[in-house]
Design a protein around this motif. Structure first.
Motif, PDB file in Angstrom:
ATOM      1  N   ASN A 227       0.822  -1.202   0.000  1.00 51.04           N
ATOM      2  CA  ASN A 227       0.000   0.000   0.000  1.00 51.04           C
ATOM      3  C   ASN A 227       0.861   1.258   0.000  1.00 51.04           C
ATOM      4  N   SER A 228       0.299   2.319  -0.547  1.00 49.86           N
ATOM      5  CA  SER A 228       1.043   3.574  -0.670  1.00 49.86           C
ATOM      6  C   SER A 228       0.654   4.558   0.425  1.00 49.86           C
ATOM      7  N   CYS A 229       0.738   4.126   1.687  1.00 50.47           N
ATOM      8  CA  CYS A 229       0.435   5.018   2.802  1.00 50.47           C
ATOM      9  C   CYS A 229       1.636   5.919   3.079  1.00 50.47           C
TER      10      CYS A 229
ATOM     11  N   ASN B 116       1.992  -2.101   5.578  1.00 47.34           N
ATOM     12  CA  ASN B 116       0.994  -1.550   4.666  1.00 47.34           C
ATOM     13  C   ASN B 116       0.225  -0.380   5.253  1.00 47.34           C
ATOM     14  N   GLU B 117       0.248  -0.225   6.583  1.00 39.24           N
ATOM     15  CA  GLU B 117      -0.494   0.861   7.228  1.00 39.24           C
ATOM     16  C   GLU B 117       0.418   1.939   7.810  1.00 39.24           C
TER      17      GLU B 117
END
Length: 717
Positions: free
Chosen positions: A547-549, A712-713
């Protein structure tokens, strides 16, 4: 993944070191270089006031004890080198062997005493050599300093005692080491005063210098002229050091980046290698000489094993590494080769396989750096130069020439001219030649025939590091945003784990027709993995993006990308590159990630991209190293390289914990050679392998990669 390629113990009251100096460190911290001062005498006085005083006193008392006991009618019941006396040791050994004899003849007992003491002497010498080397590194002491000279005097006296005990000569006359040390301090102070007086005349002396090499245009011309006139290596180094101002002396004599295949030993003699390996006097030219010697021997190995099996080739290669590279590795293991300079300099490691964009990558990197004077490059140029006695003709990669009647691609491999040399393009440009002449471009040329994959190229490139503050590894087809150097330095310093932080990502792609790169897009996060189902890749773990957080501060990710990472140079001490991974394309990223994390390095994604990368699908028809492997061994295609990789990749799979790559399985399969020196290029002791696998949710037994929430977060600072 990128698609590119013993201290001495004494009884209480004897000569033990001070209590505060004898405590072992629980954990080695990265060493910082100390600025070098003129006048080693001041440093010596400081040493005498502290640990150095105990160091010298130990040696003086040791000499006195050896003399007194050796001359006391053979009653050598001493405690030198341990808590038990020589006679006690002899008796204990005889009891253990089942033939103790209290009535042993005095002559035999005396002979055993002498032999035992000689053993002690040699052990003491080895220990003091190590302690001396440690003091020199800790205080950045120059060669020939007073402490070094007096230690060598003491060791010479020990040699005399050992020879006398063995009947090889008379014992040397006792030396007053304390007086000798004071005299050496006085002499060093006098030298300092003389240097101080000369400093005012330095500029005039430089202008009026009659040095034979001062008028030459380049490092290469100086070195060639020195060689042709029989001028020694030290002369060239002295001349270069004068011209270099404050630059580190170990980078001299300068090894020229052009022309290709100029041999270091031809320019500077074999001493350049022996000084680096055997005398703790490393130079960049010496390191290049070591690598060049290995490549020469590798060339012959390839010719001799053209018809050998894959296992026979791997066995021969590992034996060659053990003979020609392992002595160098051993000499500097667990310490830096050169002092790390705290000047915000960057070393960029580039492994270039027949890369037509190398020259442009170099120009872009210097043009867009805020401080190009602090950028240093180590490039491994693996080109087809033509005329090789293994493969004489250069060839293209597999090129798509159209489609057949069924719509499938028609491919072809053709002859082609020798490759463009990106170093020549860069150094031949008037805007950039100064960086080549100043030693900021360090090059190792590798014939295509000796190329065996990115892992070996990155090993070679890492050895061209010369003490720069930061280490950056990347591919050789990049573009750079303005002030990229400042931005990455600031980003790694912004991490919570700095200085033990690594920045890494897969940069965005570019096409050659794209406009100049401005940078600033979101950095990718390496948070996922898969077990490859390709027969060629042997179920190896491949990493990918998640993910792109993003948060206000950099946050941790799971993996390191081999095509780009940025860290302090101490990374090279903790995670040295592995020379035992030939013909291996897959697996370097999971190995890098596991090794770095278990050595205490945390991995971060840069919040923004400041470089961009040309991704190269097969349809571009660019040459691949596995195609070259087929030609070298007379077995066209990638098949034989796959056989070689099938063996070498077991080293990585063993590290990660694959059951089929365990020690017993490798021994049963006859491939246990892949575990050669494994302990030196494996996981660290700060955190365990199991902790890493749990950290990144990898189940090796079930061949599953789980979802990594914290990655991812963006929840792990």
């Amino acid at each position: 993944m990128s698609d590119d390629e013993n201290g001495i113990k004494g009884n209480a009251g004897d000569f033990g070191f001070p209590e505060n100096g004898s405590k072992a460190k629980a954990r080695r911290k990265p060493r910082r270089s100390t600025p070098k001062h003129d006048g080693g005498a001041k440093i010596m006085i400081a040493l005498l006031a502290g640990a150095g005083a105990a160091f010298l006193l130990a040696l003086v008392l040791l000499m006195s004890r050896l003399e007194a006991e050796e001359g006391s009618n053979g009653l050598l019941n001493s405690n030198v080198g341990g808590a038990r006396g020589v006679d006690d040791q002899i008796l204990a050994e005889e009891v253990a062997e089942g033939h103790a004899s209290p009535a042993l003849l005095q002559q035999d007992r005396q002979r055993k005493r002498a032999n035992k003491l000689v053993q002690h002497i040699h052990k003491v010498k080895g220990v003091y050599d190590k302690k001396l080397a440690k003091f020199k590194r800790a205080f950045d002491l120059p060669d020939g300093n007073p402490l070094e000279r007096v230690i060598h005097e003491g060791e010479a006296e020990m040699d005399g005692i050992a020879n006398a005990l063995q009947g090889k000569g008379k014992k040397l006359k006792h030396k007053d080491l304390q007086k000798d040390f004071k005299d050496a301090i006085h002499e060093d102070n006098e030298k300092f005063d003389r240097r101080k007086k000369k400093r005012a005349r330095r500029d005039r002396e430089k202008e009026e210098s009659q040095e034979e090499f001062a008028d030459e245009k380049s490092p290469g011309e100086k070195a060639e002229k020195a060689n042709s006139h029989g001028v020694g290596l030290e002369k060239v180094a002295e001349s270069d050091a004068k011209e270099s101002g404050e630059k580190p002396g170990h980078l001299y004599p300068l090894f020229p980046p052009m022309p290709p295949h100029k041999m270091a030993v031809d320019l500077f003699g074999e001493e350049i290698i022996t000084n680096t390996i055997s005398h703790d006097k490393p130079t960049m030219a010496g390191i290049i000489g070591i690598l060049q010697t290995f490549l020469q021997k590798l060339h012959q190995l390839l010719k001799d094993n053209k018809n050998s099996s894959a296992q026979e080739v791997i066995d021969a290669y590992f034996a060659l590494v053990n003979k020609h590279l392992e002595p160098f590795e051993h000499a500097y293991r667990d310490r830096e080769i050169f002092p790390v300079r705290e000047d915000e300099s960057i070393f960029m490691s580039l492994g270039a396989y027949r890369d037509h964009l190398l020259g442009e990558t170099l120009k872009q990197s210097f043009k867009n750096a805020l401080h190009p004077d602090k950028l240093f490059v180590g490039a491994v140029v693996q080109n087809c130069f033509g005329g090789d006695d293994i493969v004489a003709t250069c060839r293209t990669g597999v090129e798509v020439k159209g489609k057949n009647e069924r719509g499938n691609p028609l491919t072809q491999v053709s002859d082609r001219p020798p490759d463009v040399n990106g170093i020549e393009q860069f150094c031949g440009d008037p805007d950039y030649v100064k960086y080549c002449d100043s030693g900021q471009i360090r090059v190792l040329y590798v014939n295509e025939t000796e190329s065996n994959g990115p892992t070996t190229a990155r090993y070679f490139a890492s050895k061209l590091w010369g003490g720069e503050t930061y280490f950056m590894q990347s591919d050789a087809h990049l573009r750079f945003a303005p002030e990229w150097d400042r931005r990455y330095i600031e980003e790694v310093k912004a991490t919570k784990s700095y200085p033990k932080a690594v920045l890494s990502s897969y940069p965005p792609g570019f096409s050659e027709a794209d406009p100049p790169y401005k940078g600033g897009s979101k950095g990718t996060r390496l948070c996922t993995c898969t077990f490859s189902d390709s027969d060629v890749e042997h179920k190896i773990i491949r990493i990918n993006t998640g993910n792109s957080c993003q948060k206000e501060q950099p946050t941790q990710i799971a993996y390191i990308a081999a095509g780009f990472f940025f860290a302090r140079a101490e990374f090279l001490i903790d995670v040295p590159f592995d020379p035992f991974l030939p013909w291996c394309f897959m697996g370097e990223e999971i190995a890098l990630s596991l090794r770095a994390w278990t050595h205490g390095w945390d991995i971060y994604a840069p919040r923004k991209n400041w470089i961009t990368h040309q991704y190269r699908p097969g349809r571009m028809g660019l040459p691949k190293f596995w195609e070259n492997t087929g030609r070298v061994f007379g077995r066209p295609g990638p098949g034989f390289n796959t056989q070689l990789q099938t063996i070498s990749i077991q080293r990585i799979k063993h590290m990660v914990g694959y059951k089929e790559s365990g020690t017993e399985a490798l021994e049963a399969d006859g491939t246990e050679v892949v575990l050669t020196d494994f302990e030196h290029y494996s996981y660290g002791e700060t955190r365990t392998m199991k902790e890493f696998l749990d950290h990144v949710k990898i189940d090796v037994e079930r061949e599953k990669c789980g979802h990594i929430d914290w990655c991812n977060e963006c929840t792990l600072d």
